[in-house]
Design a protein around this motif. Structure first.
Motif, mmCIF file in Angstrom:
data_model
loop_
_atom_site.group_PDB
_atom_site.id
_atom_site.type_symbol
_atom_site.label_atom_id
_atom_site.label_comp_id
_atom_site.label_asym_id
_atom_site.label_seq_id
_atom_site.Cartn_x
_atom_site.Cartn_y
_atom_site.Cartn_z
ATOM 1 N N GLN A 28 0.827 -1.203 0.000
ATOM 2 C CA GLN A 28 0.000 0.000 0.000
ATOM 3 C C GLN A 28 0.866 1.260 0.000
ATOM 4 O OE1 GLN A 28 -1.012 -2.848 1.611
ATOM 5 N NE2 GLN A 28 -2.619 -2.979 0.066
ATOM 6 N N GLY A 29 1.949 1.239 0.785
ATOM 7 C CA GLY A 29 2.818 2.404 0.846
ATOM 8 C C GLY A 29 3.424 2.748 -0.501
ATOM 9 N N ALA A 30 3.883 1.741 -1.229
ATOM 10 C CA ALA A 30 4.453 1.975 -2.557
ATOM 11 C C ALA A 30 3.382 2.443 -3.537
ATOM 12 C CB ALA A 30 5.129 0.705 -3.067
ATOM 13 N N ASN A 31 2.185 1.873 -3.447
ATOM 14 C CA ASN A 31 1.107 2.288 -4.346
ATOM 15 C C ASN A 31 0.703 3.738 -4.131
ATOM 16 O OD1 ASN A 31 0.949 -0.168 -5.638
ATOM 17 N ND2 ASN A 31 -0.710 -0.954 -4.365
ATOM 18 N N SER A 32 0.803 4.219 -2.902
ATOM 19 C CA SER A 32 0.448 5.613 -2.635
ATOM 20 C C SER A 32 1.433 6.578 -3.280
ATOM 21 C CB SER A 32 0.387 5.870 -1.126
ATOM 22 O OG SER A 32 1.680 5.845 -0.548
ATOM 23 N N LEU A 33 2.586 6.068 -3.726
ATOM 24 C CA LEU A 33 3.623 6.898 -4.336
ATOM 25 C C LEU A 33 3.797 6.624 -5.833
ATOM 26 C CD1 LEU A 33 6.197 6.491 -1.438
ATOM 27 C CD2 LEU A 33 5.149 8.647 -2.110
ATOM 28 N N PHE A 120 -7.104 4.511 -7.947
ATOM 29 C CA PHE A 120 -7.714 3.613 -6.960
ATOM 30 C C PHE A 120 -6.629 2.961 -6.099
ATOM 31 C CE2 PHE A 120 -11.642 2.770 -9.833
ATOM 32 C CZ PHE A 120 -12.187 3.972 -9.413
ATOM 33 N N LEU A 121 -5.504 2.594 -6.717
ATOM 34 C CA LEU A 121 -4.403 2.016 -5.955
ATOM 35 C C LEU A 121 -3.856 3.029 -4.950
ATOM 36 C CD1 LEU A 121 -2.358 0.052 -8.672
ATOM 37 C CD2 LEU A 121 -3.882 -0.881 -6.927
ATOM 38 N N VAL A 122 -3.765 4.284 -5.360
ATOM 39 C CA VAL A 122 -3.312 5.331 -4.450
ATOM 40 C C VAL A 122 -4.294 5.478 -3.283
ATOM 41 C CG1 VAL A 122 -2.841 7.798 -4.207
ATOM 42 C CG2 VAL A 122 -2.052 6.579 -6.241
ATOM 43 N N ALA A 123 -5.596 5.418 -3.575
ATOM 44 C CA ALA A 123 -6.610 5.530 -2.525
ATOM 45 C C ALA A 123 -6.467 4.402 -1.510
ATOM 46 C CB ALA A 123 -8.008 5.525 -3.145
ATOM 47 N N ASN A 124 -6.274 3.179 -1.998
ATOM 48 C CA ASN A 124 -6.047 2.055 -1.093
ATOM 49 C C ASN A 124 -4.744 2.231 -0.328
ATOM 50 O OD1 ASN A 124 -4.428 -0.929 -1.240
ATOM 51 N ND2 ASN A 124 -6.357 -0.885 -0.123
ATOM 52 N N GLY A 125 -3.737 2.793 -0.987
ATOM 53 C CA GLY A 125 -2.457 3.011 -0.329
ATOM 54 C C GLY A 125 -2.536 4.014 0.802
ATOM 55 N N ILE A 126 -3.509 4.902 0.753
ATOM 56 C CA ILE A 126 -3.692 5.885 1.822
ATOM 57 C C ILE A 126 -4.652 5.361 2.888
ATOM 58 C CG2 ILE A 126 -4.554 8.198 2.373
ATOM 59 C CD1 ILE A 126 -3.653 9.049 -0.446
#
Length: 383
Positions: A28-33, A120-126
């Motif tokens: 999730q952390g990587a997806n938020s970036l 959507f991946l960024v949203a899940n990452g946050i």
């Protein structure tokens, strides 16, 4: 193995699963970036395929964590998952978005576009790390629920429900507690820190690695400040203790600090875990060639979270305190399954080392070759 030992044993296993889950939140952390580390289409696709190799392990660990809690401590499951369902529904919905995004972002006929699914991946990452961190913080800060076991044997009760939430927010009220938010945001920045370290290790691209090294400084500084702030608060605050003879719940000054001092091996593990996290971060920042920081930082994360969760439940501590009714607080003694159930599951748990060995083997095979532009350009079996 008596009943008390089995209760302690299963809290250890559940805590270990929780610690592994926090480590695996690097996905999730990587997806938020994605849009911060990846500046063009190929770079973003390298990052997504890097995390795409591991997202199923994270999701499986989340489900296993919930299943283990249900089997060993069913009253917690019914109280938290059944009462605070809005909080858990948002978490699960964000993970569903993650699964859909991986599978459909580059499918033919995708009407929403690749960028939409990456958002959507960024949203899940946050949302994932923030809300899961907030849920863990309630183990120390408490939640607004009431447990009434007498409803099961009360013939006049029209609704034989053991536990209920004391307000209509059903878990979202926890986010109004500033300390829950601080811990949740700390877990979010921890996931980002681990995500950067993982991508730098798993993606063979100098542009991404150089950006990751820069982003790592700011992200890790915020994480360390928030974590140290919450840890100081935790060690100085009153904790929720219970009497072994009567089961009475009461407030005890500096309970979590006393837990660490009385269970001193956990204090050593905590210091070792924090040291490993800092080592992985600092060495990655100061060395331009070191890209293996995810491993010391990851091991340190598991040790640190494991110690915190053990302090929440061991040494006669109420691991799920109630702010609505102190005596409704859950302990490993008043919320666990029967001795027969715990004993039977303990035999099954002997298979866990084999499962972990298989995961390690699969991980090694998946990471045998680092992701690069050439692999993304091939377009074969990619997200």
């Amino acid at each position: 193995m008596d009943y008390t030992f089995l209760q302690q044993y299963w809290w250890l296993l559940v805590s270990l699963l929780g610690a592994l889950l926090v480590f695996l939140m690097f996905v999730q952390g990587a997806n938020s970036l994605v849009f911060s580390l990846g500046r063009d289409k190929d770079e973003r696709r390298m990052i997504v395929n890097s995390t795409g190799r591991k997202w199923e392990i994270t999701f499986t660990t989340l489900v296993t964590f919930g299943g283990a809690f249900f089997a060993s401590f069913p009253l917690f499951y019914s109280t938290s998952f059944g009462g605070a369902y809005w909080l858990w529904m948002v978490i699960l919905f964000s993970f569903v978005l993650q699964a859909v995004s991986y599978e459909f972002q580059n499918k033919l006929g995708n009407l929403l576009g690749t960028r939409t699914f990456q958002c959507f991946l960024v949203a899940n990452g946050i949302l994932g790390p923030l809300l899961l961190g907030g849920a863990v913080a309630t183990f120390f800060e408490g939640s607004n629920f009431i447990v009434e076991k007498s409803n099961l044997v009360d013939a006049s009760s029209l609704t034989p429900i053991i536990s209920r939430w004391a307000n209509a927010s059903h878990g979202l009220d926890a986010l109004l507690n500033p300390w829950v938010l601080i811990f949740g945001v700390a877990v979010f920045f921890l996931a980002r820190t681990l995500g950067i370290l993982y991508v730098m290790n798993n993606v063979s691209d100098e542009n991404i690695r150089s950006r990751g090294s820069v982003r790592l400084v700011g992200t890790s500084v915020v994480f360390v400040l928030l974590f140290v702030t919450y840890l100081a608060h935790l060690l100085l605050k009153d904790g929720y203790a219970w009497q072994a003879e009567t089961g009475e719940i009461y407030m005890q000054p500096h309970k979590y600090l006393e837990n660490l001092l009385q269970m001193w091996p956990l204090l050593i593990l905590l210091l070792a875990g924090v040291g490993l996290v800092l080592f992985g971060i600092v060495k990655t920042v100061v060395s331009k060639t070191y890209v293996r920081g995810i491993w010391p930082a990851g091991i340190g994360t598991v040790l640190t979270v494991l110690v915190l969760l053990l302090c929440a439940g061991w040494n006669h501590t109420a691991y799920y305190p109630s702010t609505a009714d102190l005596q409704s607080s859950l302990t490993i003694a008043n919320s666990c399954s029967s001795e027969f159930t715990l004993r039977t599951m303990a035999v099954v748990s002997l298979l866990i080392p084999f499962v972990l060995a298989y995961i390690a083997y699969a991980w090694r095979v998946l990471d045998a070759k680092k992701i690069d532009r050439q692999e993304v350009a091939s377009g074969e079996e990619l997200y």
